[in-house]
Design an enzyme around this catalytic site. Structure first.
Site, PDB file in Angstrom:
ATOM      1  N   LYS A  87     -46.841  -8.258  73.413  1.00 32.78           N
ATOM      2  CA  LYS A  87     -47.246  -9.547  73.924  1.00 32.78           C
ATOM      3  C   LYS A  87     -48.546  -9.354  74.712  1.00 32.78           C
ATOM      4  O   LYS A  87     -49.060 -10.024  74.920  1.00 32.78           O
ATOM      5  CB  LYS A  87     -46.027  -9.831  74.912  1.00 32.78           C
ATOM      6  CG  LYS A  87     -45.866 -11.167  74.930  1.00 32.78           C
ATOM      7  CD  LYS A  87     -44.412 -11.809  75.614  1.00 32.78           C
ATOM      8  CE  LYS A  87     -44.044 -11.063  76.861  1.00 32.78           C
ATOM      9  NZ  LYS A  87     -42.745 -11.547  77.480  1.00 32.78           N
ATOM     10  N   ALA A  89     -41.532   3.494  83.575  1.00 33.25           N
ATOM     11  CA  ALA A  89     -40.546   4.528  83.859  1.00 33.25           C
ATOM     12  C   ALA A  89     -40.868   5.823  84.508  1.00 33.25           C
ATOM     13  O   ALA A  89     -41.600   6.605  83.836  1.00 33.25           O
ATOM     14  CB  ALA A  89     -39.596   4.823  82.572  1.00 33.25           C
ATOM     15  N   LEU A 145     -34.763   5.909  78.636  1.00 36.29           N
ATOM     16  CA  LEU A 145     -35.855   6.427  77.505  1.00 36.29           C
ATOM     17  C   LEU A 145     -34.886   7.202  76.246  1.00 36.29           C
ATOM     18  O   LEU A 145     -35.304   6.827  75.271  1.00 36.29           O
ATOM     19  CB  LEU A 145     -36.779   7.170  78.352  1.00 36.29           C
ATOM     20  CG  LEU A 145     -37.558   6.741  79.311  1.00 36.29           C
ATOM     21  CD1 LEU A 145     -38.418   7.621  80.089  1.00 36.29           C
ATOM     22  CD2 LEU A 145     -38.599   5.775  78.738  1.00 36.29           C
ATOM     23  N   ARG A 181     -25.446   1.955  83.611  1.00 36.58           N
ATOM     24  CA  ARG A 181     -26.394   2.853  82.974  1.00 36.58           C
ATOM     25  C   ARG A 181     -26.395   4.033  83.933  1.00 36.58           C
ATOM     26  O   ARG A 181     -27.018   4.035  85.178  1.00 36.58           O
ATOM     27  CB  ARG A 181     -27.505   2.343  82.507  1.00 36.58           C
ATOM     28  CG  ARG A 181     -28.465   3.452  81.955  1.00 36.58           C
ATOM     29  CD  ARG A 181     -29.741   2.973  81.408  1.00 36.58           C
ATOM     30  NE  ARG A 181     -30.626   2.410  82.020  1.00 36.58           N
ATOM     31  CZ  ARG A 181     -31.441   2.927  83.014  1.00 36.58           C
ATOM     32  NH1 ARG A 181     -31.418   4.271  83.062  1.00 36.58           N
ATOM     33  NH2 ARG A 181     -32.343   2.275  83.652  1.00 36.58           N
ATOM     34  N   ASP A 217     -37.525 -12.314  75.859  1.00 31.01           N
ATOM     35  CA  ASP A 217     -37.779 -12.879  74.792  1.00 31.01           C
ATOM     36  C   ASP A 217     -36.947 -12.721  73.290  1.00 31.01           C
ATOM     37  O   ASP A 217     -36.698 -13.563  72.713  1.00 31.01           O
ATOM     38  CB  ASP A 217     -39.397 -12.630  74.275  1.00 31.01           C
ATOM     39  CG  ASP A 217     -40.345 -13.130  75.295  1.00 31.01           C
ATOM     40  OD1 ASP A 217     -39.743 -13.319  76.540  1.00 31.01           O
ATOM     41  OD2 ASP A 217     -41.636 -13.043  75.270  1.00 31.01           O
ATOM     42  N   ARG A 227     -25.533   4.235  90.750  1.00 36.25           N
ATOM     43  CA  ARG A 227     -26.554   3.090  91.310  1.00 36.25           C
ATOM     44  C   ARG A 227     -26.093   2.093  91.579  1.00 36.25           C
ATOM     45  O   ARG A 227     -26.152   1.468  92.718  1.00 36.25           O
ATOM     46  CB  ARG A 227     -27.558   2.705  90.065  1.00 36.25           C
ATOM     47  CG  ARG A 227     -28.751   3.294  90.057  1.00 36.25           C
ATOM     48  CD  ARG A 227     -29.747   3.050  88.795  1.00 36.25           C
ATOM     49  NE  ARG A 227     -30.520   4.121  88.869  1.00 36.25           N
ATOM     50  CZ  ARG A 227     -31.423   4.200  87.847  1.00 36.25           C
ATOM     51  NH1 ARG A 227     -31.523   3.345  86.736  1.00 36.25           N
ATOM     52  NH2 ARG A 227     -32.093   5.237  87.607  1.00 36.25           N
ATOM     53  N   GLY A 262     -37.653  10.027  84.627  1.00 39.64           N
ATOM     54  CA  GLY A 262     -37.603  10.902  83.725  1.00 39.64           C
ATOM     55  C   GLY A 262     -36.817  10.435  82.569  1.00 39.64           C
ATOM     56  O   GLY A 262     -36.149   9.212  82.494  1.00 39.64           O
ATOM     57  N   ALA A 302     -38.556   2.442  72.197  1.00 36.16           N
ATOM     58  CA  ALA A 302     -37.584   2.255  70.849  1.00 36.16           C
ATOM     59  C   ALA A 302     -38.434   1.611  69.613  1.00 36.16           C
ATOM     60  O   ALA A 302     -38.320   2.024  68.548  1.00 36.16           O
ATOM     61  CB  ALA A 302     -36.796   0.991  71.189  1.00 36.16           C
ATOM     62  N   GLU A 330     -33.571  -1.385  75.055  1.00 41.69           N
ATOM     63  CA  GLU A 330     -32.879  -2.164  76.311  1.00 41.69           C
ATOM     64  C   GLU A 330     -32.388  -3.681  75.848  1.00 41.69           C
ATOM     65  O   GLU A 330     -31.401  -4.097  76.168  1.00 41.69           O
ATOM     66  CB  GLU A 330     -34.119  -2.453  77.331  1.00 41.69           C
ATOM     67  CG  GLU A 330     -33.136  -3.124  78.654  1.00 41.69           C
ATOM     68  CD  GLU A 330     -34.053  -3.071  79.766  1.00 41.69           C
ATOM     69  OE1 GLU A 330     -35.176  -2.491  79.808  1.00 41.69           O
ATOM     70  OE2 GLU A 330     -33.833  -3.678  80.900  1.00 41.69           O
TER      71      GLU A 330
HETATM   72  C1  SIN Z   1     -36.057   6.003  88.149  1.00 45.43           C
HETATM   73  O1  SIN Z   1     -36.987   6.902  87.893  1.00 45.43           O
HETATM   74  O2  SIN Z   1     -35.255   5.921  89.376  1.00 45.43           O
HETATM   75  C2  SIN Z   1     -35.861   5.089  87.261  1.00 45.43           C
HETATM   76  C3  SIN Z   1     -35.038   5.973  85.970  1.00 45.43           C
HETATM   77  C4  SIN Z   1     -34.290   4.918  85.230  1.00 45.43           C
HETATM   78  O3  SIN Z   1     -34.219   3.724  85.485  1.00 45.43           O
HETATM   79  O4  SIN Z   1     -33.257   5.447  84.725  1.00 45.43           O
END
Ligand code: SIN
Length: 573
Positions: A41, A52, A386, A380, A214, A281, A55, A22, A369
């Site tokens: 930082k 990440a 990303l 999410r 932070d 998830r 993808g 970002a 984020e």
């Molecule tokens: C992952 O590769 O499982 C993480 C991707 C995400 O956080 O969306």
């Protein structure tokens, strides 16, 4: 209040705190409008973006593809996604990803064709990846390379933003400190928080050490509002070997056919959700915890990821980074069951912004984020993060440039020097005491505000937190531990906000599950927790800030008309 003088400060047009996707994407647009300082930082690549794996989700196949990406995002978000934010994400995504390609990002291909994989809760394979399982690192590399070649962009590495500078209720820059605690004031016309998430409030996390929240602390102290802080996503599959960091095992492994099995080697997701291992998830992570305690077990049984029966994919080639890390611990995807457990991964909540990154505080913007637009709702969708950084980083930069066009660079700021009494202790003692306070806090958060919550445990957590906060407050005056002290204070504020918001949401939805309120409450679907610096939590609709943007950016078309306009929507240059 005393005014401090510009002479002792450095001036830039735009200050960007954070160099993940970002921050870098925003810097690219801001550089067209003035001088930009990007502060990190640690080294410039060290961020959640860098780690990440799986993808970046993007619908590059036209209107119906975009519509299905939108639907998957809405479904995963469990009734709480802001539809307009999600429409922006999926419609502007293809153009932003097109820029990445133009700027030299190497996504994996078969000949000319971009390869795509599938992850949890996606109805089709739409996730681009790079170097197999190092997508964030490749995007970060490409963006940093172009940013470094821009004469208007400068990086300040190993600098911690300890506070924001204010003048007449406007953010006019930040106070930075280097590793030795030396202070530097930077004045700017606009400041962007792109500081990422806060997984480090939990003892179990996939996030790197820098992800301490932070930006949330800075935002709160300047009068900004945090929303949806109870919505913390736990990734189902982090490597679980005692004494080894909770290394992420990408959801793409399950996209390519990995199963979850219990200690007896039996699959269990088929009893839980029709999408089985590719369910959203939050559903998978909770099912794993429940399965690990199946049949009244006092201690959790181990859950494993099993890829041994996958045929037709060279696993070590497809997942080189994961395979290398596993090999260091004597494991192989094609030979072994891999021990896994959920870990804190992504913050859906954050600093409340409109759809152009504006917070309620003049001069302060947020994207990625750290920001909350409502785009992810209560959970999410995999690999939307990303994309969020790209789309909303670009939008925030555009808003900063427009809002500040006529604004001079500030000359002074109100001096809010800390009045904390300094403790007469050595640096070593201060460091050790902070480290042990942070350790206690992270353990408490995992126990009291993890995957399965209830009022009793969260209230216990609240009490523990306040005694940890008193200890940290006593130590924070020591300048030479300023980074650790800032990180400790950030963790405390984030934990406090998370606990208070989780106590206020008396239902279970998405990532937020309460054993004492196991059902959804339909009256709360459009209600978002709002947390302010005085500790007050309210449940309100999200639209107040978002409306500012909606009027500007859209031309009165209904949402279905906008969707049928397909991907030709990119208004950000
Ligand atoms: C992952 O590769 O499982 C993480 C991707 C995400 O956080 O969306």
């Amino acid at each position: 209040m005393r005014k401090s003088e510009k002479e002792s400060a450095r001036t830039v047009d735009f200050l960007v705190l954070g160099a993940g996707i970002a921050g870098l994407r925003a810097a690219m647009t801001l550089a067209e409008h003035g001088r930009v300082l990007v502060v990190t930082k640690e080294a410039r690549w060290e961020s959640n973006t860098h780690y990440a794996q799986g993808g970046i989700a993007v619908a590059m196949g036209g209107a119906s593809d975009v519509a299905s990406h939108l639907q998957d995002t809405l479904d995963a978000g469990d009734g709480m996604v802001d539809r307009t934010a999600a429409e922006i994400l999926v419609r502007e995504g293809p153009e932003r990803v097109g820029e990445l390609l133009k700027w030299g990002t190497h996504f994996d291909r078969n000949g000319e064709t971009l390869l795509r994989t599938r992850e949890g809760a996606h109805s089709v394979a739409r996730i681009l990846h790079a170097n197999g399982d190092a997508t964030g690192a490749e995007i970060g590399r490409a963006l940093a390379a172009v940013a470094q070649s821009e004469k208007n962009i400068e990086f300040a590495e190993w600098m911690t933003a300890c506070s924001l500078l204010m003048e007449d209720k406007r953010v006019v820059g930040a106070e930075l400190r280097d590793a030795e605690g030396r202070s530097q004031h930077v004045l700017s016309r606009a400041t962007l928080l792109a500081t990422g998430g806060a997984g480090q409030v939990y003892s179990e996390t996939t996030n790197p050490a820098v992800a301490t929240g932070d930006g949330l602390l800075l935002a709160l102290k300047s009068g900004a509002i945090l929303v949806d802080m109870e919505m913390y996503q736990f990734h189902p599959t982090a490597l679980n070997i005692p004494g080894v960091p909770r290394f992420l095992l990408s959801e793409a492994l399950r996209g390519e056919g990995a199963y979850l099995v219990n200690a007896a080697g039996k699959r269990f997701m088929e009893r839980v959700h029709p999408l089985m291992e590719l369910a959203p998830r939050d559903v998978v992570a909770r099912a794993m915890v429940r399965e690990s305690f199946a049949e009244g077990a006092k201690r959790p049984g181990q859950i494993f990821l099993d890829m041994r029966s996958v045929r037709g994919t060279q696993l070590a080639e497809r997942f080189p980074g994961i395979s290398r890390f596993l090999a260091e611990h004597g494991l192989r995807l094609d030979r072994d069951r891999i021990p896994v457990s959920p870990a804190a991964h992504y913050m859906m909540g954050g600093v409340k912004t409109d759809l152009c990154g504006r917070t309620n505080v003049a001069g302060l913007y947020a994207a990625g984020e750290v920001a909350a637009t409502g785009v992810h709702g209560a959970n999410r969708l995999a690999s939307n993060s990303l994309l969020e950084g790209l789309v909303f980083g670009a939008r925030a930069a555009k808003a900063m440039a427009i809002d500040c066009e006529q604004l001079p660079i500030p000359k002074t700021w109100e001096d809010a020097s800390s009045t904390h009494p300094r403790l007469e202790i050595s640096n070593t003692e201060a460091y050790e005491r902070l480290e042990s306070a942070i350790y206690a806090l992270r353990g408490m958060m995992w126990r009291c505000a993890g995957l399965l919550r209830d009022a009793e445990r969260m209230q216990e957590g609240r009490e523990e937190l306040e005694s940890i906060a008193m200890e940290v407050c006593a130590i924070q005056g020591c300048a030479s531990v300023s980074r650790l002290a800032t990180e400790a204070r950030a963790r405390i504020e984030v934990s406090r906000a998370l606990l208070e918001c989780a106590l206020a949401r008396c239902e279970s939805r998405g990532a937020h599950y309460r054993n004492d309120f196991p059902q959804k409450n339909s009256a709360l679907a459009r209600m978002h927790t709002h947390y302010r610096a005085d500790g007050a939590v309210t449940l309100e609709r999200l639209d107040a800030l978002a409306e500012v943007h909606r009027d500007e950016e859209y031309d009165g078309k209904s949402s279905s008309q906008r969707m049928s306009a397909g991907t030709a929507c990119g208004s950000v240059s």
